[in-house]
Design an enzyme around this catalytic site. Structure first.
Site, mmCIF file in Angstrom:
data_model
loop_
_atom_site.group_PDB
_atom_site.id
_atom_site.type_symbol
_atom_site.label_atom_id
_atom_site.label_comp_id
_atom_site.label_asym_id
_atom_site.label_seq_id
_atom_site.Cartn_x
_atom_site.Cartn_y
_atom_site.Cartn_z
ATOM 1 N N LYS A 184 -1.341 8.983 15.876
ATOM 2 C CA LYS A 184 -0.102 9.104 15.090
ATOM 3 C C LYS A 184 0.338 7.728 14.629
ATOM 4 O O LYS A 184 0.349 6.773 15.415
ATOM 5 C CB LYS A 184 1.004 9.712 15.980
ATOM 6 C CG LYS A 184 2.311 9.962 15.244
ATOM 7 C CD LYS A 184 2.260 11.263 14.484
ATOM 8 C CE LYS A 184 3.425 11.453 13.519
ATOM 9 N NZ LYS A 184 3.228 10.768 12.234
ATOM 10 N N LYS B 98 -2.682 3.646 12.741
ATOM 11 C CA LYS B 98 -1.955 3.068 11.613
ATOM 12 C C LYS B 98 -2.898 2.988 10.429
ATOM 13 O O LYS B 98 -4.116 2.873 10.612
ATOM 14 C CB LYS B 98 -1.470 1.649 11.950
ATOM 15 C CG LYS B 98 -0.284 1.195 11.132
ATOM 16 C CD LYS B 98 0.992 1.764 11.694
ATOM 17 C CE LYS B 98 2.234 1.202 11.072
ATOM 18 N NZ LYS B 98 3.406 1.476 11.910
ATOM 19 N N THR C 139 14.794 5.927 12.325
ATOM 20 C CA THR C 139 14.472 4.652 12.980
ATOM 21 C C THR C 139 15.735 3.794 13.108
ATOM 22 O O THR C 139 16.024 3.231 14.168
ATOM 23 C CB THR C 139 13.368 3.892 12.212
ATOM 24 O OG1 THR C 139 12.331 4.803 11.876
ATOM 25 C CG2 THR C 139 12.795 2.762 13.037
ATOM 26 N N SER D 202 9.447 12.186 13.810
ATOM 27 C CA SER D 202 8.164 12.676 13.277
ATOM 28 C C SER D 202 7.615 13.773 14.186
ATOM 29 O O SER D 202 7.076 14.777 13.729
ATOM 30 C CB SER D 202 7.137 11.538 13.196
ATOM 31 O OG SER D 202 7.279 10.821 12.001
HETATM 32 N N1 GLU Z 1 5.956 3.840 10.737
HETATM 33 C C1 GLU Z 1 6.838 4.223 11.792
HETATM 34 C C2 GLU Z 1 6.612 3.340 13.009
HETATM 35 O O1 GLU Z 1 6.111 2.241 12.907
HETATM 36 C C3 GLU Z 1 6.788 5.707 12.084
HETATM 37 C C4 GLU Z 1 5.453 6.269 12.458
HETATM 38 C C5 GLU Z 1 5.411 7.788 12.525
HETATM 39 O O2 GLU Z 1 6.419 8.429 12.325
HETATM 40 O O3 GLU Z 1 4.313 8.295 12.775
HETATM 41 O O4 GLU Z 1 6.977 3.671 14.096
#
Ligand code: GLU
Length: 425
Positions: A86, A122, A207, A359
């Protein structure tokens, strides 16, 4: 609150690439986990440091002027012992595969610490979305999905937004994935989608709001506290807005893209954040970024990007506490220096987990085909952030580790336990 106990560090803290910075913290945390007893002779620290898989593709991107450019794109799957990989996809010229490896590793530890059933991953594509038209961006998003669809899936690896990507990008990616799968409807292939297309209420704010819930749990109510926010994008703007609504005095905002003229806005009487947001980007700044960053305040929220607080500027800071909204904003030397000064640092993998937590809620809603109202989502998020913050702070206090190393150590242990239960690899 413990003072960081930096004198007992076993690892030599030094600054390097973003990947080596993350590995430096991780290395220190491994020193506090007795994993070799659980995995004798298996070199477990190296196994959990390196990603499971790092794939790089060249994506052909048709530009509006008829030319085609080849861009680097990657997906790094770090670990899936706790659940499907994820993590977000970043569209930024700096998002090369090494950088993406660091961000993928951080996702593994963030999800483990948050106690959500996901691993870490990622993605990156080295483009500058601000210089692209909507049509080019749509082709880039769909091109990314086409290139990586074979390793992604709602129970395999689930992307989400990150820097340079948003709900619209996720909608395009979902659509391309479904087109490639004979139209099979799969909303859970990505999270952070528009609410009208399978997304969750509260995901966009998650966030930033999560950061404030966490800060409140650790530092108490924010009313009248002086707060400086670095980065006024998706994370910083919602964090500043919620802190403002809770009565905090937002004395500084730093963002060279949002503000014009000068890169920061400073007002010791407090900034009306809602008014600034209403006006949108292009607001006239009145201060220099580094000066505002170093302003005396109760809480600094670095929400821009990695390594913004480093060896060069850490000793100038006059904040009493820090909660990290960005991924990796403090380098190891900065972290060490600030801990030694007695500044409490709430680490990214705890403080910015709100995005991936919602998410997870989005993914659950997609699986169930049942959607929750905003109040329910934010209530669940707030409870989870506060509970996790409380647990970590207590563990840090009793163990004598600073909160960052305690966070990594907790997360490592959870991943290792799951790995151990699954038998020999
Ligand atoms: N990009 C966000 C992070 O760095 C969210 C990642 C997600 O929701 O999978 O945590």
């Amino acid at each position: 609150m413990n003072d960081g106990k930096s004198s007992c560090r076993k690892t030599q803290f030094k600054d390097g690439s973003f990947l080596s910075n993350v590995n430096c913290f991780l290395g220190e945390a491994f020193e506090f986990t007795d994993l070799d007893a659980l995995f004798p002779g298996q070199n477990i620290a190296a196994r959990l440091t390196a990603p499971d898989r790092a794939v790089e593709n060249k994506v052909s991107l048709l530009m509006d002027d008829g030319s085609t450019v080849l861009v680097n794109a990657s997906r790094v799957q770090h670990n899936n012992d706790l659940g499907p990989y994820k993590g977000g996809i970043r569209f930024d010229p700096s998002a090369d595969i090494e950088h993406t490896k660091a961000l993928a590793s951080a996702m593994t530890w963030k999800c483990a610490l948050a106690e959500i059933p996901f691993g870490g991953a990622k993605g990156g594509m080295q483009i500058d979305p601000r210089k692209m038209s909507m049509e080019e961006l749509e082709r880039a998003s769909k091109g990314y999905m086409r290139a990586f669809a074979d390793i992604l899936g709602p129970d395999q690896d689930i992307p989400a937004p990150d820097m340079g990507t948003n709900a619209q990008v996720m909608a395009w990616m979902r659509k391309r994935y479904e087109d490639m799968n004979f139209g099979r409807i799969s909303p859970g292939i990505v999270t952070g989608k528009p609410v009208s297309y399978g997304g969750s209420k509260g995901r966009t704010e998650a966030t930033g709001y999560g950061l404030i819930y966490c800060a409140e749990e650790i530092f108490g109510e924010l009313r009248n506290k002086r707060v400086v926010v670095q980065g006024f994008g998706n994370v910083g703007s919602y964090a500043a807005k919620l802190a403002f609504r809770r009565g905090a005095k937002i004395i500084g905002l730093i963002d060279p893209i949002f503000f014009k003229g000068k890169p920061a806005l400073f007002d010791e009487k407090g900034i009306d954040v809602e008014k600034i947001l209403e006006g949108g980007s292009g607001h006239e700044g009145n201060g220099e970024a580094e000066k505002v960053l170093a302003a005396e305040c109760d809480l600094l929220l670095p929400c821009a990007k990695e390594c913004t607080v480093n060896d060069g500027n850490a000793s100038n800071l006059r904040c009493a506490a820090i909660a990290e909204g960005a991924n990796g904003p403090l380098t190891p030397l900065a972290h060490d220096r600030l801990c030694k000064k007695g500044i409490v640092v709430v680490p990214d993998i705890l403080a910015n987990a709100g995005g991936v937590i919602v998410s997870y809620y989005e993914w659950l809603q997609n699986k169930q085909g049942e959607y929750w109202d905003e109040e329910t989502v934010l209530e669940k998020l707030s409870k989870k952030m506060k509970r996790n913050a409380r647990h970590l702070e207590n563990f840090a206090k009793t163990s004598g580790m600073d909160m960052r190393i305690a966070a990594y150590a907790t997360a490592i242990r959870r991943v290792a336990e799951a790995r151990n239960e699954s038998g020999s690899q």
